[in-house]
Design an enzyme around this catalytic site. Structure first.
Site, PDB file in Angstrom:
ATOM      1  N   LYS A 262       0.883  -1.272  -0.002  1.00  0.00           N
ATOM      2  CA  LYS A 262       0.001   0.054   0.024  1.00  0.00           C
ATOM      3  C   LYS A 262       1.044   1.174  -0.115  1.00  0.00           C
ATOM      4  O   LYS A 262       1.464   1.487   1.084  1.00  0.00           O
ATOM      5  CB  LYS A 262      -0.946  -0.065   1.161  1.00  0.00           C
ATOM      6  CG  LYS A 262      -1.879   1.253   1.113  1.00  0.00           C
ATOM      7  CD  LYS A 262      -2.475   1.802   2.361  1.00  0.00           C
ATOM      8  CE  LYS A 262      -1.957   2.960   2.706  1.00  0.00           C
ATOM      9  NZ  LYS A 262      -1.715   4.137   1.776  1.00  0.00           N
TER      10      LYS A 262
ATOM     11  N   GLU B   8       9.705   1.506  10.697  1.00  0.00           N
ATOM     12  CA  GLU B   8      10.696   2.371  10.435  1.00  0.00           C
ATOM     13  C   GLU B   8      10.154   3.393  10.404  1.00  0.00           C
ATOM     14  O   GLU B   8       9.202   4.054   9.492  1.00  0.00           O
ATOM     15  CB  GLU B   8      11.304   2.192   9.106  1.00  0.00           C
ATOM     16  CG  GLU B   8      12.163   0.847   8.699  1.00  0.00           C
ATOM     17  CD  GLU B   8      13.035   0.415   9.524  1.00  0.00           C
ATOM     18  OE1 GLU B   8      13.719   1.550  10.077  1.00  0.00           O
ATOM     19  OE2 GLU B   8      13.894  -0.596   9.472  1.00  0.00           O
TER      20      GLU B   8
ATOM     21  N   CYS C 194      13.664  10.878   6.237  1.00  0.00           N
ATOM     22  CA  CYS C 194      13.858  10.232   7.722  1.00  0.00           C
ATOM     23  C   CYS C 194      14.991  10.507   8.261  1.00  0.00           C
ATOM     24  O   CYS C 194      14.883  10.621   9.698  1.00  0.00           O
ATOM     25  CB  CYS C 194      13.120   8.883   8.120  1.00  0.00           C
ATOM     26  SG  CYS C 194      14.166   7.824   6.881  1.00  0.00           S
TER      27      CYS C 194
ATOM     28  N   GLU D 164       9.731  16.695  14.337  1.00  0.00           N
ATOM     29  CA  GLU D 164      10.287  16.062  13.155  1.00  0.00           C
ATOM     30  C   GLU D 164       9.477  17.126  12.209  1.00  0.00           C
ATOM     31  O   GLU D 164       8.285  17.146  12.240  1.00  0.00           O
ATOM     32  CB  GLU D 164      10.057  14.649  12.762  1.00  0.00           C
ATOM     33  CG  GLU D 164      10.493  14.402  11.349  1.00  0.00           C
ATOM     34  CD  GLU D 164      10.114  13.154  11.206  1.00  0.00           C
ATOM     35  OE1 GLU D 164       8.976  12.308  11.520  1.00  0.00           O
ATOM     36  OE2 GLU D 164      10.827  12.386  10.362  1.00  0.00           O
TER      37      GLU D 164
END
Ligand code: NAP
Ligand code: MG
Length: 508
Positions: free
Chosen positions: A192, A268, A303, A401
């Site tokens: 997905k 992750e 990331c 973040e």
């Protein structure tokens, strides 16, 4: 690798390519059972480019049924490892032949610079697939030291049906990190992609059929996370979800697993990664080059972006100046122009979120050294690379973040303080350390709570090194390297008594 095309050639591909918009289930292109679709937009132009199938529970059920029957039939799961290797290597060749097309599809949906996709994402994805393909017929099982009366065999078997739920920032590369080891080990995979970026993944799944991966073994379900993603997470006949995305959504997959069949979950997730530059760092020009790459590559939508520069007070001014200078080599604009190094932010929503952080940085007292504004490039979502100085570790821009082109510079007086600040975060994905004293840099690398620490450079290692996070940055496994194969397999012990039946023995 194929060579770069011109801006005009990329544009003409963008104007003429057929756009894959349906899910790929059981080897067939299919609209969602409900008939529902959602729009996908080019963030560089603001234009809607296609309507994509919005898969619901019925589509998930069908895909899982196809995946399970392919797995049980053994067409892939029990194929000889050399055969799986051959087919996966063929996929690499077919993708290579279609690299320009894949790059354009990916750039149109994500806003990523075509230069990066052609020179980094696709070559690395192909190398990753090739590497895992090659490993397929080279991995051995074990026996245990259990004595002469026993043959004990420890083998790894594929899990079964694996769902891969992916983010939008590196669609082709993250796909390769997951399907490389998952397919190499014999699983049936359902992918997905993120809502914003479906087309390159759909095209790769078509190419996989062409390469000879049996239908039902590599399927793609498009749709929103709350619908398609949740239905995958809750499905009782999926054995594992391999997820890359935010920590908040990662947590949801642990909940789905707990509430359904205890499927294996590997996460992750995000990061707020530190880059420590000590007073004795060699050649600040080279350091500046790495820092610029570390924070602004892929518009900071990365990331492992080093979004916190933790720098010794004695060299701060010089280093920041050198980074500002380096930024001149990073032209920003039309992602289809191969001369540009910075493209568009993935969506208007994400653009607003980044601009919100920039506003917050200003209001909390940090000083803008460069950037800080939307970039006027047509109707798209572009943001100037932004550097904040005078950032303190408690400011929002030092803690959350941002996932955008924003660097927060924090000044420290010594190495101990640098490590304390570096570890003062709930995340632990990546970090880098610059120092001429390699012993000291290694000691710092051991003290930093992160899955990957680079010394005197920036990166994520290569395909042979594991990648994943400590703390909120990850859970349950690692991408890349042979460690990735472990997470897509079950460990099984087969224990046979081979003692001589003529010798009497007590059976307890
Ligand atoms: P995200 O919002 O967490 O989404 C990731 C995936 O989860 C998407 O496919 C998303 O679908 C799906 N999803 C969203 N809500 C869901 C729900 N309630 N149930 C099930 N699935 C759901 O992350 P993103 O915005 O795409 O990517 C950015 C994040 O990924 C950042 O935090 C970044 O650090 C992280 N990231 C980590 C790595 C790594 O290797 N550690 C690599 C790249 C990115 P929809 O988007 O379609 O809703
Ligand atoms: Mg999302």
């Amino acid at each position: 690798m194929s060579s770069l095309l011109t801006r005009e050639e990329y544009q003409s591909l963008a104007d003429s390519l057929p756009l894959p918009t349906n899910a790929l289930i059981g080897g067939k292109s299919r609209a969602a059972r409900s008939g529902e679709t959602f729009e996908t937009t080019n963030p560089a132009t603001g234009q809607v480019i296609a309507k994509i199938a919005s898969c619901g529970k019925a589509d998930v059920d069908l895909a899982v049924e196809k995946a399970r029957s392919a797995f049980d039939a053994g067409v892939w799961s029990r194929a000889h490892p050399t055969e799986r290797k051959r087919v996966l290597r063929k996929l690499v060749k077919v993708m290579e032949r279609n690299a320009h097309e894949l790059a354009v599809l990916e750039s149109m949906e994500s806003g990523k610079p075509i230069y990066d996709i052609e020179t980094i994402d696709i070559p690395e994805a192909l190398h990753c697939l090739e590497w895992h393909a090659e490993a397929t017929d080279k991995l051995y099982g074990q026996t245990s030291p259990s004595g002469d009366d026993v043959v004990s065999v420890i083998i790894r078997q594929p899990l079964g049906v694996v769902a891969c739920v992916l983010p939008w920032n590196f669609p082709i590369l993250m796909l390769a990190w997951k399907i490389g080891p998952a397919l190499s080990t014999g699983n049936s995979v359902i992918v997905k992609p993120a809502e914003q970026t479906n087309m390159s993944t759909l095209r790769i799944a078509e190419l996989a059929l062409e390469a000879g991966i049996p239908s039902g073994v590599f399927q793609v379900l498009t749709g929103p996370g709350e619908l398609t993603g949740q239905a995958l997470g809750m499905h009782p006949d999926i054995d594992m979800v391999a997820f890359t995305g935010s920590s908040d959504v990662g947590r949801k997959f642990l909940e789905y697993s707990a509430r359904s069949n205890l499927k294996r979950i590997v996460l992750e997730c995000g990061g707020k990664n530190p880059c420590i530059v000590l007073e004795d760092a060699e050649n600040l020009d080279v350091v500046a080059q790495y820092v610029t790459q570390a924070v602004f590559w892929n518009m900071g939508e990365n990331c492992s972006s080093n979004s916190r520069l933790i720098v010794h007070e004695k060299i701060k001014e010089r280093l920041v100046e050198a980074i500002v200078h380096k930024l001149r080599e990073w032209p920003l604009g039309d992602p289809l122009d191969p001369g540009n190094r910075l493209g568009a932010i993935v969506s208007k929503e994400h653009f607003d979120s980044i601009m919100g952080y920039i506003k917050k940085g200003r209001s909390e007292g940090a000083k803008v050294v460069t950037g800080g504004n939307a970039h006027k490039s047509g109707k798209g979502c572009f943001i100037e690379p932004t550097i904040f100085d005078n950032v303190t570790p408690s400011m929002t821009i030092a803690r959350e973040e941002i996932f955008g082109p924003v660097l927060s510079v924090i000044t420290v007086a010594n190495a101990d303080e640098a490590v304390r600040v570096a570890n003062d975060t709930p995340y632990g994905l990546a970090a880098s350390v610059f120092s001429a004293n390699l012993g000291k840099a290694h000691r710092i690398a051991r003290d930093i709570q992160a899955g990957t620490v680079t010394i005197n450079c920036y990166g994520e290692g290569d395909v042979s090194t594991p990648f994943g996070g400590f703390k909120l940055s990850g859970f349950g496994g690692r991408d890349k390297s042979l460690h990735a194969h472990d997470q897509y397999t079950e460990l099984k012990t087969i224990w046979a008594d081979i003692s001589d039946p003529k010798v009497s023995r007590a059976i307890e």
